[in-house]
Design a protein around this motif. Structure first.
Motif, PDB file in Angstrom:
ATOM      1  N   ASP A  62      56.688  21.543  17.086  1.00 36.90           N
ATOM      2  CA  ASP A  62      57.760  22.326  17.487  1.00 36.90           C
ATOM      3  C   ASP A  62      59.067  21.432  17.009  1.00 36.90           C
ATOM      4  O   ASP A  62      59.324  20.334  18.019  1.00 36.90           O
ATOM      5  N   HIS A  63      59.944  21.689  16.152  1.00 36.65           N
ATOM      6  CA  HIS A  63      61.028  20.971  15.709  1.00 36.65           C
ATOM      7  C   HIS A  63      62.444  21.699  16.754  1.00 36.65           C
ATOM      8  O   HIS A  63      63.564  21.256  16.143  1.00 36.65           O
ATOM      9  N   GLY A  64      62.240  22.791  17.290  1.00 35.33           N
ATOM     10  CA  GLY A  64      63.571  23.545  17.840  1.00 35.33           C
ATOM     11  C   GLY A  64      63.935  24.186  16.986  1.00 35.33           C
ATOM     12  O   GLY A  64      64.536  24.002  16.197  1.00 35.33           O
ATOM     13  N   GLY A 112      66.224  22.434  14.819  1.00 32.42           N
ATOM     14  CA  GLY A 112      66.900  22.027  15.812  1.00 32.42           C
ATOM     15  C   GLY A 112      67.181  20.260  15.622  1.00 32.42           C
ATOM     16  O   GLY A 112      68.152  19.727  16.246  1.00 32.42           O
ATOM     17  N   ARG A 113      66.365  19.665  14.762  1.00 34.32           N
ATOM     18  CA  ARG A 113      66.592  18.428  14.655  1.00 34.32           C
ATOM     19  C   ARG A 113      67.479  17.848  13.380  1.00 34.32           C
ATOM     20  O   ARG A 113      67.688  16.837  12.637  1.00 34.32           O
ATOM     21  N   GLY A 114      67.681  19.083  12.582  1.00 35.01           N
ATOM     22  CA  GLY A 114      68.736  18.937  11.599  1.00 35.01           C
ATOM     23  C   GLY A 114      68.142  18.566  10.178  1.00 35.01           C
ATOM     24  O   GLY A 114      68.823  18.514   9.030  1.00 35.01           O
ATOM     25  N   HIS A 115      66.668  18.909  10.175  1.00 37.30           N
ATOM     26  CA  HIS A 115      65.912  18.679   8.870  1.00 37.30           C
ATOM     27  C   HIS A 115      66.073  20.358   8.168  1.00 37.30           C
ATOM     28  O   HIS A 115      66.289  21.030   8.755  1.00 37.30           O
ATOM     29  N   ARG A 116      66.048  20.231   6.928  1.00 35.93           N
ATOM     30  CA  ARG A 116      65.753  21.366   6.096  1.00 35.93           C
ATOM     31  C   ARG A 116      64.416  21.691   5.910  1.00 35.93           C
ATOM     32  O   ARG A 116      63.680  20.891   5.588  1.00 35.93           O
ATOM     33  N   HIS A 117      63.955  23.006   6.111  1.00 41.87           N
ATOM     34  CA  HIS A 117      62.502  23.328   6.063  1.00 41.87           C
ATOM     35  C   HIS A 117      62.282  24.586   5.234  1.00 41.87           C
ATOM     36  O   HIS A 117      63.237  25.560   5.242  1.00 41.87           O
ATOM     37  N   TRP A 118      61.179  24.720   4.631  1.00 40.77           N
ATOM     38  CA  TRP A 118      60.857  25.789   3.904  1.00 40.77           C
ATOM     39  C   TRP A 118      60.160  26.845   4.907  1.00 40.77           C
ATOM     40  O   TRP A 118      59.233  26.355   5.521  1.00 40.77           O
TER      41      TRP A 118
HETATM   42 ZN   LIG Z   1      62.461  19.625  11.478  1.00 45.34          ZN
END
Ligand SMILES: [Zn+2]
Length: 290
Positions: A96-98, A13-19
């Motif tokens: 929690d990043h959303g 939700g914060r716009g990061h790319r995560h594995w």
């Molecule tokens: Zn994130």
């Protein structure tokens, strides 16, 4: 059931790319080194990978059929050869990043466990003194959580004044004290396994998603005849006081390292435990959890 169905990129939700399509988890395990200094196990990621060269706890994508605890212990074994059976898990911190969540599983070991790089993603593995962690180039997600994690590297110990807790529950305990103690121990064993989602106010600690405290149940008098025995590797210990239960509890509170919570409504004992640096809460808090 698909093995490793968590592998893949996703966006939070914060716009990061995560594995990790179902989120990710890692294991932060602490242990005293030979000199008694606190250390944590960290790995340096391989240069070619995501955040190459950065240090952080071993961890990775959660598969849909796994619990976060399972993911964290599996990754620590796959990446650093850590023997999960030598780690006592005592908490979980949720970031929690959303739409995407990273959970750090907190554990401790009696000493630095044998560890070495196993997977290609891992360049180096080291037990790093806690004071030196911030000077490393850290993975950004870990760097953000480090100050909270650092404050909860040790397990919380909960000492239960069994006589006092049993006495505050009118379930006929006076007819069979040993039987009542057995019932209480059975309920506490389940609680130790499930963990608790919050600690009472006197305990000053960062918020965790779940705590797995070490329970110490102190029995005295007729209740000492309880048949219950702690299971090997469980987070519940039974102390049968030879003399006064209060003396045994006050001594345990004094000897316990890290955060210590005593469950009792006894005013005199409360004072003794607080003087020993422990926090104290009344039986109601515990009974509401059982
Ligand atoms: Zn994130």
């Amino acid at each position: 059931m698909t093995v490793h169905d968590g592998n893949g990129w996703t966006r939070c939700g914060r716009g990061h790319r995560h594995w990790g399509r179902h989120g990710a988890a890692g294991l932060l395990v602490a242990a005293p080194d030979a000199t008694g200094r606190a250390t944590v196990l960290l790995q340096q990621r391989s240069w070619w990978g995501s955040h190459g060269g950065a240090w952080g706890p071993p961890g990775g994508a959660r598969d849909s059929h796994e619990s976060e605890l399972h993911t964290a212990l599996r990754e620590a074994e796959e990446e650093c050869a850590i023997d999960g059976s030598a780690v006592t898990v005592h908490g979980v911190l949720r970031d929690d990043h959303g739409g995407w969540t990273y959970r750090t599983v907190l554990g401790c070991a009696a000493g630095p466990l044998r560890a070495f790089p196993v997977s290609e993603e891992t360049k180096e593995v080291a037990w790093v003194p806690v004071d030196d962690v911030a000077s490393l180039r850290l993975h950004p997600g870990f760097a953000e959580q480090w100050s909270a994690l650092r404050a909860v590297l040790m397990p919380v110990t909960i000492i239960v004044d069994a006589a006092n807790v049993m006495g505050s529950r009118p379930d006929g305990w006076w007819r069979d004290r040993a039987g009542a103690a057995d019932r209480l121990i059975g309920q506490l064993s389940r609680l130790a396994f499930d963990g608790v989602t919050s600690l009472p106010e006197p305990i000053d600690a960062p918020e965790l998603e779940r705590w797995f405290p070490q329970f110490v149940v102190v029995l005295e008098g007729a209740a000492s005849a309880a048949a219950a025995d702690e299971a090997a590797g469980s987070c519940l210990r039974i102390v049968r006081a030879r003399g006064s239960g209060d003396d045994a509890i006050a001594k345990l509170a004094e000897q316990t390292e890290g955060r210590c919570l005593v469950v009792t409504a006894d005013r005199e004992l409360r004072g003794r435990c607080e003087a020993a640096g422990a926090s104290v809460v009344g039986p109601r808090w515990l009974l509401d959890l059982l």
